[in-house]
Structures are given as C-alpha cells and as structure tokens.
Design a protein around this motif. Structure first.
Motif, PDB file in Angstrom:
ATOM      1  N   LYS A 135     -12.267  37.731 -18.998  1.00  0.00           N
ATOM      2  CA  LYS A 135     -13.312  37.735 -19.846  1.00  0.00           C
ATOM      3  C   LYS A 135     -14.586  37.802 -19.236  1.00  0.00           C
ATOM      4  O   LYS A 135     -15.741  38.503 -19.534  1.00  0.00           O
ATOM      5  CB  LYS A 135     -13.403  36.679 -21.060  1.00  0.00           C
ATOM      6  N   GLN A 136     -14.767  37.230 -17.864  1.00  0.00           N
ATOM      7  CA  GLN A 136     -15.993  37.340 -17.264  1.00  0.00           C
ATOM      8  C   GLN A 136     -15.974  38.233 -16.162  1.00  0.00           C
ATOM      9  O   GLN A 136     -17.161  38.456 -15.553  1.00  0.00           O
ATOM     10  CB  GLN A 136     -15.971  35.884 -16.608  1.00  0.00           C
ATOM     11  N   ILE A 137     -14.967  39.197 -15.954  1.00  0.00           N
ATOM     12  CA  ILE A 137     -14.880  40.106 -15.211  1.00  0.00           C
ATOM     13  C   ILE A 137     -15.835  41.294 -15.610  1.00  0.00           C
ATOM     14  O   ILE A 137     -15.902  41.546 -16.769  1.00  0.00           O
ATOM     15  CB  ILE A 137     -13.609  40.723 -15.020  1.00  0.00           C
ATOM     16  N   SER A 138     -16.559  42.007 -14.564  1.00  0.00           N
ATOM     17  CA  SER A 138     -17.599  43.051 -14.899  1.00  0.00           C
ATOM     18  C   SER A 138     -17.230  44.292 -14.703  1.00  0.00           C
ATOM     19  O   SER A 138     -17.455  45.392 -15.270  1.00  0.00           O
ATOM     20  CB  SER A 138     -19.027  42.788 -14.257  1.00  0.00           C
ATOM     21  N   SER A 139     -16.104  44.423 -13.768  1.00  0.00           N
ATOM     22  CA  SER A 139     -15.653  45.672 -13.200  1.00  0.00           C
ATOM     23  C   SER A 139     -14.155  45.542 -12.889  1.00  0.00           C
ATOM     24  O   SER A 139     -13.677  44.629 -12.747  1.00  0.00           O
ATOM     25  CB  SER A 139     -16.475  46.048 -12.051  1.00  0.00           C
ATOM     26  N   LYS A 181      -7.559  39.688 -29.675  1.00  0.00           N
ATOM     27  CA  LYS A 181      -6.787  38.570 -30.269  1.00  0.00           C
ATOM     28  C   LYS A 181      -6.794  37.351 -29.037  1.00  0.00           C
ATOM     29  O   LYS A 181      -5.516  36.885 -29.203  1.00  0.00           O
ATOM     30  CB  LYS A 181      -5.717  38.839 -31.157  1.00  0.00           C
ATOM     31  N   GLU A 182      -7.628  37.196 -28.369  1.00  0.00           N
ATOM     32  CA  GLU A 182      -7.433  36.127 -27.373  1.00  0.00           C
ATOM     33  C   GLU A 182      -6.280  36.382 -26.231  1.00  0.00           C
ATOM     34  O   GLU A 182      -5.971  35.519 -25.590  1.00  0.00           O
ATOM     35  CB  GLU A 182      -7.354  34.797 -27.904  1.00  0.00           C
ATOM     36  N   LYS A 183      -6.059  37.566 -25.951  1.00  0.00           N
ATOM     37  CA  LYS A 183      -5.303  38.067 -25.111  1.00  0.00           C
ATOM     38  C   LYS A 183      -5.729  39.016 -24.252  1.00  0.00           C
ATOM     39  O   LYS A 183      -6.429  40.033 -24.693  1.00  0.00           O
ATOM     40  CB  LYS A 183      -3.817  38.652 -25.761  1.00  0.00           C
ATOM     41  N   ALA A 184      -5.398  38.982 -22.986  1.00  0.00           N
ATOM     42  CA  ALA A 184      -5.906  40.272 -22.110  1.00  0.00           C
ATOM     43  C   ALA A 184      -5.030  41.187 -22.082  1.00  0.00           C
ATOM     44  O   ALA A 184      -3.757  41.021 -22.023  1.00  0.00           O
ATOM     45  CB  ALA A 184      -5.977  39.742 -20.732  1.00  0.00           C
ATOM     46  N   MET A 185      -5.273  42.609 -22.200  1.00  0.00           N
ATOM     47  CA  MET A 185      -4.474  43.575 -22.116  1.00  0.00           C
ATOM     48  C   MET A 185      -4.896  44.549 -20.883  1.00  0.00           C
ATOM     49  O   MET A 185      -5.833  44.819 -20.753  1.00  0.00           O
ATOM     50  CB  MET A 185      -4.704  44.620 -23.432  1.00  0.00           C
ATOM     51  N   LEU A 186      -3.640  44.641 -20.353  1.00  0.00           N
ATOM     52  CA  LEU A 186      -4.026  45.457 -18.908  1.00  0.00           C
ATOM     53  C   LEU A 186      -3.144  46.803 -19.085  1.00  0.00           C
ATOM     54  O   LEU A 186      -2.006  46.736 -19.353  1.00  0.00           O
ATOM     55  CB  LEU A 186      -3.435  44.635 -17.768  1.00  0.00           C
ATOM     56  N   GLU A 228      -2.069  33.372 -21.013  1.00  0.00           N
ATOM     57  CA  GLU A 228      -2.510  32.190 -20.333  1.00  0.00           C
ATOM     58  C   GLU A 228      -4.038  31.882 -20.465  1.00  0.00           C
ATOM     59  O   GLU A 228      -4.735  32.978 -19.979  1.00  0.00           O
ATOM     60  CB  GLU A 228      -1.960  32.261 -19.002  1.00  0.00           C
ATOM     61  N   LYS A 229      -4.514  30.834 -21.150  1.00  0.00           N
ATOM     62  CA  LYS A 229      -5.769  30.826 -21.584  1.00  0.00           C
ATOM     63  C   LYS A 229      -6.744  30.775 -20.382  1.00  0.00           C
ATOM     64  O   LYS A 229      -7.754  31.365 -20.470  1.00  0.00           O
ATOM     65  CB  LYS A 229      -5.717  29.668 -22.400  1.00  0.00           C
ATOM     66  N   ASP A 230      -6.241  30.036 -19.443  1.00  0.00           N
ATOM     67  CA  ASP A 230      -7.459  30.090 -18.084  1.00  0.00           C
ATOM     68  C   ASP A 230      -7.454  31.497 -17.653  1.00  0.00           C
ATOM     69  O   ASP A 230      -8.459  31.724 -17.187  1.00  0.00           O
ATOM     70  CB  ASP A 230      -6.936  28.976 -17.079  1.00  0.00           C
ATOM     71  N   LEU A 231      -6.655  32.027 -17.347  1.00  0.00           N
ATOM     72  CA  LEU A 231      -6.476  33.396 -16.734  1.00  0.00           C
ATOM     73  C   LEU A 231      -7.460  34.503 -17.871  1.00  0.00           C
ATOM     74  O   LEU A 231      -7.951  35.088 -17.351  1.00  0.00           O
ATOM     75  CB  LEU A 231      -5.224  33.916 -16.402  1.00  0.00           C
TER      76      LEU A 231
END
Length: 82
Positions: A59-63, A30-35, A51-54
């Motif tokens: 999202k572009q991270i592959s690993s 839902k447009e949030k990064a979960m770590l 934070e949208k920019d982060l």
C-alpha cells in the motif's frame, strides 16, 4: 497513459492493451494486493496476496519499480527452498 490495472466496487479491472510486457502492476482490493503481469507471450498472470504485513508494505509503494524492489527484498528475507 492510464494505469492498466484498477478496481471498483465490482472488482479488478485490467486493460491488457495498455500493459507493457514483463512489467508488474498492482492495486489493492478488499485488503488484498492484486498483482498483474503480462509475460513475453502476452499471457496474463494475476496473483492475490493476503498476508497483512506484506499488503501494508505494498500500500505504501509509489511506483511499480519500487514494488519489484520490495519483492526482491522480501524474497531474500524468506527461507525459501528451491
């Protein structure tokens, strides 16, 4: 090996038995990064980033190694006080 962190329509799914200790895992929900991180004492830590920019960069991270580099660079660019 299956990736230990995933999402579906009901939310975040974590398989701690498949996680390595001291390794950062991620997914987008839902447009949030979960770590998710399992420490040396098997304690699960979960963080949510809005934070949208982060989130877009994540999202572009592959690993997961690239993810850790992204956060190192991000923190260096912040004016953080100890």
């Amino acid at each position: 090996m299956d990736y230990p962190v995933s999402v579906d329509e009901n939310g975040l799914k974590i398989k701690p038995e498949k996680m390595e200790k001291e390794k950062l895992y991620h997914c987008i929900f839902k447009e949030k990064a979960m770590l998710v991180f399992k420490d040396s004492q098997d304690v699960m830590n979960c963080y949510e980033i809005e934070e949208k920019d982060l989130v877009e960069k994540i999202k572009q991270i592959s690993s997961d190694d690239d993810l850790e580099k992204l956060f190192e660079e991000y923190l260096q660019g912040q004016d953080l006080k100890n």
